[in-house]
Design an enzyme around this catalytic site. Structure first.
Site, PDB file in Angstrom:
ATOM      1  N   LYS A  52      12.281  38.911 -33.129  1.00 44.22           N
ATOM      2  CA  LYS A  52      11.395  38.809 -31.792  1.00 44.22           C
ATOM      3  C   LYS A  52      10.736  37.638 -31.697  1.00 44.22           C
ATOM      4  O   LYS A  52      10.495  37.107 -30.757  1.00 44.22           O
ATOM      5  CB  LYS A  52      10.139  39.976 -32.153  1.00 44.22           C
ATOM      6  CG  LYS A  52      10.466  41.214 -31.804  1.00 44.22           C
ATOM      7  CD  LYS A  52       9.597  42.108 -31.987  1.00 44.22           C
ATOM      8  CE  LYS A  52       9.945  43.553 -32.179  1.00 44.22           C
ATOM      9  NZ  LYS A  52       9.242  44.523 -33.071  1.00 44.22           N
ATOM     10  N   GLN A  96       4.428  47.129 -35.434  1.00 44.18           N
ATOM     11  CA  GLN A  96       6.066  47.448 -35.899  1.00 44.18           C
ATOM     12  C   GLN A  96       6.028  48.980 -36.624  1.00 44.18           C
ATOM     13  O   GLN A  96       5.143  49.037 -37.779  1.00 44.18           O
ATOM     14  CB  GLN A  96       6.449  46.440 -37.024  1.00 44.18           C
ATOM     15  CG  GLN A  96       7.923  46.454 -37.188  1.00 44.18           C
ATOM     16  CD  GLN A  96       8.913  46.477 -35.979  1.00 44.18           C
ATOM     17  OE1 GLN A  96       8.666  45.857 -35.172  1.00 44.18           O
ATOM     18  NE2 GLN A  96       9.950  47.149 -36.386  1.00 44.18           N
ATOM     19  N   ASP A 119       4.740  48.253 -25.956  1.00 48.01           N
ATOM     20  CA  ASP A 119       5.734  49.132 -26.267  1.00 48.01           C
ATOM     21  C   ASP A 119       5.889  50.263 -25.702  1.00 48.01           C
ATOM     22  O   ASP A 119       6.838  51.207 -26.003  1.00 48.01           O
ATOM     23  CB  ASP A 119       5.440  49.224 -27.987  1.00 48.01           C
ATOM     24  CG  ASP A 119       6.468  49.258 -28.943  1.00 48.01           C
ATOM     25  OD1 ASP A 119       7.547  48.605 -28.539  1.00 48.01           O
ATOM     26  OD2 ASP A 119       6.126  49.353 -29.976  1.00 48.01           O
TER      27      ASP A 119
HETATM   28  N1  GUN Z   1      10.510  49.925 -34.920  1.00 51.49           N
HETATM   29  C1  GUN Z   1      11.923  50.140 -34.330  1.00 51.49           C
HETATM   30  N2  GUN Z   1      12.105  50.134 -33.308  1.00 51.49           N
HETATM   31  C2  GUN Z   1      10.633  49.861 -32.743  1.00 51.49           C
HETATM   32  C3  GUN Z   1      10.169  49.581 -31.410  1.00 51.49           C
HETATM   33  O1  GUN Z   1      10.988  49.671 -30.341  1.00 51.49           O
HETATM   34  N3  GUN Z   1       8.778  49.644 -31.330  1.00 51.49           N
HETATM   35  C4  GUN Z   1       8.129  49.399 -32.603  1.00 51.49           C
HETATM   36  N4  GUN Z   1       6.711  49.422 -32.605  1.00 51.49           N
HETATM   37  N5  GUN Z   1       8.538  49.690 -33.619  1.00 51.49           N
HETATM   38  C5  GUN Z   1       9.706  49.837 -33.814  1.00 51.49           C
END
Ligand code: GUN
Length: 282
Positions: A52, A96, A119
């Protein structure tokens, strides 16, 4: 011949669009900024958070990483979210998932400022999506919809089958498909005759996290198959939720694993962050 949907290329195009939009904001002294909160040391999450950060830099988005130990308490995590909610520099907040088991992720997600919910997971964002007037759309489902658009899938009136009902993927993608006038069936572990449901589908979205569960002969000739699963076999090989080779013989278009849906998630996160910056700081 099936079309192999190149998510890596589609994500690069989207990141390019995001980079241009972010640069335009920077020229108005608006710096799109994403705060990423990672608790504990889940290795998959650490890899994800690292990629990311790299993608964000390339897209002219600033990232502020907050790495907390696995022993972090609920109160400490909630305090950090409150601080990020109040920080005028921060446009988007990503916590996350999954969080360590002793933490209540629903409570954490609920406490996010909906204006910073890049998100798309707060009840507010999901509620707007259910009403058919989305604000922030969850990143993986958003990426799936863009791939369907790119491949020219005709969604209006199509039969779409979604496997999985998670809040992260299954439920929001079902809503997005319904908003796009598809006739949507959401399947899950209690569904009777899953092969029969899939066989009727013009669009199949698999998001169950079970390696190659969807057999090739379940796929209708000419269907479009979006495979969200990323499963690592004991051999180390990555496979999706769909038995790819056999499904590809029938599908009009299909996403590979890896290189299909996966790369789109981060690109959509960055797109949401730029949208948040534009909305908050204009
Ligand atoms: N863990 C795996 N995919 C995601 C996502 O799209 N958002 C978040 N916050 N955690 C994740």
């Amino acid at each position: 011949m099936t079309t192999v949907i190149d998510g890596k290329a589609a994500a690069a195009v989207l990141r390019g669009e995001v980079a241009v939009a972010a640069l335009a904001l920077r020229e108005q002294s608006i710096v799109p900024t994403l705060a990423v909160v990672l608790v504990g040391d889940d290795p998959a999450s650490a890899v994800y958070v690292k990629s990311k950060a790299k993608a964000a830099r390339e897209s002219n988005v600033d990232v502020r990483d907050h790495k907390l130990p696995a022993t972090t308490t609920q109160a400490e995590l909630m305090a950090l979210v409150a601080q990020l909610n109040a920080d005028p520099v921060v446009d988007g907040i990503l916590v996350q998932l999954p969080l360590p088991a002793h933490l209540d992720s629903d409570a954490v997600i609920r406490s996010l400022d909906p204006a910073k919910d890049v998100d798309g997971l707060t009840p507010i964002s999901l509620g707007y999506l259910a009403q058919g007037r989305p604000t922030f759309v969850p990143c993986t489902p958003k990426g799936c919809m863009r791939l369907l658009r790119d491949v020219g899938a005709d969604l209006a009136g199509a039969r779409a089958v979604v496997l999985g009902r998670s809040v992260l993927v299954g439920k929001p993608i079902a809503l997005l498909l319904a908003n796009a006038n598809a006739t949507v069936t959401m399947c899950h572990s209690k569904t009777k005759d899953l092969p029969g449901e899939v066989r009727r589908a013009d669009i199949v979205v698999a998001a169950v996290g079970r390696p190659e569960m969807v057999q090739g002969d379940w796929i209708k000739d000419g269907a479009v198959v979006i495979d969200v699963g990323i499963n690592r076999l004991a051999t180390g090989k990555l496979v999706g939720d769909v038995a790819y080779a056999a499904a590809a013989e029938r599908a009009r278009a299909i996403t590979p694993v890896p290189g299909g849906v996966g790369p789109m998630t981060i690109a959509c996160l960055l797109e949401n962050t730029v949208e948040a910056a534009r909305a908050r700081k204009r």
